[in-house]
Structures are given as structure tokens and as C-alpha cells.
Scaffold this motif. Structure first.
Motif, PDB file in Angstrom:
ATOM      1  N   GLN A 200      47.734  39.010   3.821  1.00 54.49           N
ATOM      2  CA  GLN A 200      47.631  38.217   2.609  1.00 54.49           C
ATOM      3  C   GLN A 200      46.990  36.885   2.944  1.00 54.49           C
ATOM      4  O   GLN A 200      47.313  36.269   3.963  1.00 54.49           O
ATOM      5  CB  GLN A 200      49.009  38.020   1.990  1.00 54.49           C
ATOM      6  CG  GLN A 200      49.593  39.314   1.510  1.00 54.49           C
ATOM      7  CD  GLN A 200      50.859  39.103   0.695  1.00 54.49           C
ATOM      8  OE1 GLN A 200      51.350  38.005   0.563  1.00 54.49           O
ATOM      9  NE2 GLN A 200      51.365  40.180   0.141  1.00 54.49           N
TER      10      GLN A 200
ATOM     11  N   PHE B  77      38.678  32.789  -9.610  1.00 56.70           N
ATOM     12  CA  PHE B  77      39.664  33.864  -9.461  1.00 56.70           C
ATOM     13  C   PHE B  77      38.995  35.232  -9.297  1.00 56.70           C
ATOM     14  O   PHE B  77      39.503  36.076  -8.561  1.00 56.70           O
ATOM     15  CB  PHE B  77      40.665  33.841 -10.621  1.00 56.70           C
ATOM     16  CG  PHE B  77      41.727  32.797 -10.424  1.00 56.70           C
ATOM     17  CD1 PHE B  77      42.891  33.102  -9.722  1.00 56.70           C
ATOM     18  CD2 PHE B  77      41.552  31.511 -10.886  1.00 56.70           C
ATOM     19  CE1 PHE B  77      43.864  32.132  -9.504  1.00 56.70           C
ATOM     20  CE2 PHE B  77      42.511  30.537 -10.680  1.00 56.70           C
ATOM     21  CZ  PHE B  77      43.675  30.848  -9.986  1.00 56.70           C
ATOM     22  N   GLU B  78      37.870  35.420  -9.934  1.00 57.04           N
ATOM     23  CA  GLU B  78      37.121  36.664  -9.738  1.00 57.04           C
ATOM     24  C   GLU B  78      36.673  36.793  -8.280  1.00 57.04           C
ATOM     25  O   GLU B  78      36.833  37.827  -7.652  1.00 57.04           O
ATOM     26  CB  GLU B  78      35.906  36.696 -10.666  1.00 57.04           C
ATOM     27  CG  GLU B  78      35.073  37.953 -10.519  1.00 57.04           C
ATOM     28  CD  GLU B  78      33.878  37.979 -11.448  1.00 57.04           C
ATOM     29  OE1 GLU B  78      33.393  39.088 -11.722  1.00 57.04           O
ATOM     30  OE2 GLU B  78      33.422  36.901 -11.896  1.00 57.04           O
TER      31      GLU B  78
ATOM     32  N   LYS C 255      39.609  37.517  -5.914  1.00 60.04           N
ATOM     33  CA  LYS C 255      39.967  38.941  -5.961  1.00 60.04           C
ATOM     34  C   LYS C 255      38.997  39.766  -5.123  1.00 60.04           C
ATOM     35  O   LYS C 255      39.410  40.613  -4.334  1.00 60.04           O
ATOM     36  CB  LYS C 255      39.980  39.413  -7.427  1.00 60.04           C
ATOM     37  CG  LYS C 255      40.305  40.863  -7.606  1.00 60.04           C
ATOM     38  CD  LYS C 255      41.757  41.118  -7.328  1.00 60.04           C
ATOM     39  CE  LYS C 255      42.141  42.529  -7.730  1.00 60.04           C
ATOM     40  NZ  LYS C 255      43.538  42.783  -7.510  1.00 60.04           N
ATOM     41  N   GLN C 256      37.703  39.508  -5.268  1.00 61.67           N
ATOM     42  CA  GLN C 256      36.681  40.239  -4.515  1.00 61.67           C
ATOM     43  C   GLN C 256      36.841  40.062  -3.006  1.00 61.67           C
ATOM     44  O   GLN C 256      36.609  40.989  -2.235  1.00 61.67           O
ATOM     45  CB  GLN C 256      35.273  39.774  -4.916  1.00 61.67           C
ATOM     46  CG  GLN C 256      34.857  40.161  -6.300  1.00 61.67           C
ATOM     47  CD  GLN C 256      33.555  39.480  -6.711  1.00 61.67           C
ATOM     48  OE1 GLN C 256      33.026  38.601  -6.022  1.00 61.67           O
ATOM     49  NE2 GLN C 256      33.043  39.878  -7.876  1.00 61.67           N
TER      50      GLN C 256
ATOM     51  N   GLY D  18      39.643  39.413  -1.402  1.00 62.67           N
ATOM     52  CA  GLY D  18      40.967  39.771  -0.905  1.00 62.67           C
ATOM     53  C   GLY D  18      41.935  38.615  -0.789  1.00 62.67           C
ATOM     54  O   GLY D  18      42.978  38.730  -0.141  1.00 62.67           O
TER      55      GLY D  18
ATOM     56  N   THR E 289      44.885  36.589  -2.047  1.00 60.00           N
ATOM     57  CA  THR E 289      45.991  36.989  -2.913  1.00 60.00           C
ATOM     58  C   THR E 289      46.618  35.841  -3.693  1.00 60.00           C
ATOM     59  O   THR E 289      47.362  36.071  -4.639  1.00 60.00           O
ATOM     60  CB  THR E 289      47.081  37.703  -2.092  1.00 60.00           C
ATOM     61  OG1 THR E 289      47.498  36.842  -1.032  1.00 60.00           O
ATOM     62  CG2 THR E 289      46.554  39.002  -1.506  1.00 60.00           C
TER      63      THR E 289
ATOM     64  N   ALA F  14      44.277  34.001 -13.445  1.00 58.88           N
ATOM     65  CA  ALA F  14      45.124  34.599 -12.411  1.00 58.88           C
ATOM     66  C   ALA F  14      45.709  35.919 -12.896  1.00 58.88           C
ATOM     67  O   ALA F  14      45.711  36.916 -12.157  1.00 58.88           O
ATOM     68  CB  ALA F  14      46.242  33.632 -12.021  1.00 58.88           C
TER      69      ALA F  14
ATOM     70  N   TYR G 172      42.864  38.669 -13.088  1.00 59.13           N
ATOM     71  CA  TYR G 172      42.364  39.181 -11.808  1.00 59.13           C
ATOM     72  C   TYR G 172      43.463  39.567 -10.829  1.00 59.13           C
ATOM     73  O   TYR G 172      43.177  40.027  -9.723  1.00 59.13           O
ATOM     74  CB  TYR G 172      41.407  38.163 -11.180  1.00 59.13           C
ATOM     75  CG  TYR G 172      40.134  38.048 -11.975  1.00 59.13           C
ATOM     76  CD1 TYR G 172      39.168  39.050 -11.915  1.00 59.13           C
ATOM     77  CD2 TYR G 172      39.921  36.974 -12.823  1.00 59.13           C
ATOM     78  CE1 TYR G 172      38.006  38.960 -12.676  1.00 59.13           C
ATOM     79  CE2 TYR G 172      38.769  36.879 -13.582  1.00 59.13           C
ATOM     80  CZ  TYR G 172      37.811  37.881 -13.503  1.00 59.13           C
ATOM     81  OH  TYR G 172      36.664  37.802 -14.263  1.00 59.13           O
ATOM     82  N   GLY G 173      44.720  39.398 -11.207  1.00 58.11           N
ATOM     83  CA  GLY G 173      45.817  39.811 -10.343  1.00 58.11           C
ATOM     84  C   GLY G 173      45.953  38.981  -9.082  1.00 58.11           C
ATOM     85  O   GLY G 173      46.356  39.477  -8.033  1.00 58.11           O
ATOM     86  N   VAL G 174      45.629  37.698  -9.187  1.00 55.96           N
ATOM     87  CA  VAL G 174      45.735  36.765  -8.066  1.00 55.96           C
ATOM     88  C   VAL G 174      46.832  35.761  -8.423  1.00 55.96           C
ATOM     89  O   VAL G 174      46.870  35.245  -9.536  1.00 55.96           O
ATOM     90  CB  VAL G 174      44.393  36.033  -7.823  1.00 55.96           C
ATOM     91  CG1 VAL G 174      44.537  34.962  -6.756  1.00 55.96           C
ATOM     92  CG2 VAL G 174      43.302  37.029  -7.450  1.00 55.96           C
ATOM     93  N   LYS G 175      47.726  35.494  -7.486  1.00 59.09           N
ATOM     94  CA  LYS G 175      48.819  34.551  -7.749  1.00 59.09           C
ATOM     95  C   LYS G 175      48.266  33.133  -7.839  1.00 59.09           C
ATOM     96  O   LYS G 175      47.477  32.700  -7.006  1.00 59.09           O
ATOM     97  CB  LYS G 175      49.857  34.625  -6.638  1.00 59.09           C
ATOM     98  CG  LYS G 175      51.008  33.641  -6.828  1.00 59.09           C
ATOM     99  CD  LYS G 175      52.067  33.821  -5.767  1.00 59.09           C
ATOM    100  CE  LYS G 175      53.153  32.791  -5.841  1.00 59.09           C
ATOM    101  NZ  LYS G 175      53.780  32.589  -7.095  1.00 59.09           N
TER     102      LYS G 175
END
Length: 132
Positions: free
Chosen positions: A5, A28-29, A32-33, A35, A37, A57, A60-63
Motif C-alpha cells: 500500500q 485521484f484518477e 488509482k492508476q 496503485g 491507496t 476519492a 476512484y476508490g482511493v482513501k
């Protein structure tokens, strides 16, 4: 399988006081690309980017780590201090610190003001965090 992470702990955005031109959604995009987190948004004396950062966030599933860079008085050049919110009380304390900074010339806070409001905050000098 163990996943490494990665977090970016100091990002300034174009919503801060003129010290960056980073678009939040693009940030944030890209995280994500690559890796990454977690991303800490740390505009100087500002939390204006939080709402847009929270939306990006989630998308894009990023904290998102809520943070800020404050300038601490040192008797000479101001020292940048990174402040990260750990819990709700910390968010209130961060808002108080920003209000104090914005209310004076130079936009700084004192060590005593920071110490009096550290509940719910994780605080590190930028140099200390870099060395860590």
C-alpha cells in the motif's frame, strides 16, 4: 498475496491559496492508476478542497486523508507543519488553527496554539516526515 500500500502524504491542489495547479479529480484518477491507496490533501491554511476530494476519492476508490499544511511561527522563517485529521474533534481543531492563521499577517500559528488544539490531530513537521 501481499499488496504493497502506498500513500501520498502531502498534496496541494488548485483549490488552495495559489500554491499548486493540481486538479483534484485528475489527482485521484492518477493515484488509482499508479496503485496509490491513500492521498492526503494538505493545502496551506485551507480545507476548501475537501468536498471535491471526498467525491473523487469515492469515485476512484482511493482513501482520502484530510490534512492541511500550517505555517508555525519560529522567530525566523515560518516552519511548515503537516496536520492530519484523525477524528471529528481534530477537524474542529484544524478549523480553529486555520482561523487563527488567516487572522494574522504571515498566516502563521504558534507552537502553543497547535499544542492547545492537538486533540484528534496527527502533527508532524515537514522535515521530520520527509526523514521518516
Amino acid at each position: 498475496m501481499n499488496m504493497i500500500q502506498r500513500a501520498e502524504l502531502t498534496v496541494h491542489t488548485k483549490m488552495g491559496p495559489g500554491n499548486a495547479c493540481t486538479d483534484i479529480r485528475a489527482l485521484f484518477e492518477r493515484a488509482k492508476q499508479k496503485g496509490v491507496t491513500a492521498v492526503a490533501v494538505t493545502d496551506t491554511n485551507s480545507v476548501h478542497a475537501y468536498r471535491c476530494a471526498e467525491q473523487a476519492a469515492r469515485e476512484y476508490g482511493v482513501k482520502l486523508i484530510h490534512g492541511c499544511e500550517l505555517l508555525m511561527e519560529t522567530g525566523g522563517e515560518p516552519c511548515p507543519i503537516l496536520v492530519f485529521v484523525q477524528k471529528q474533534r481534530g477537524l474542529w481543531n484544524l478549523h480553529e488553527l486555520i482561523s487563527l492563521a488567516l487572522g494574522r499577517e504571515g498566516g502563521t500559528v504558534t507552537r502553543e496554539e497547535i499544542e492547545a488544539r492537538r486533540d484528534g490531530l496527527l502533527i508532524a513537521g515537514a522535515r521530520e516526515l520527509w526523514l521518516a
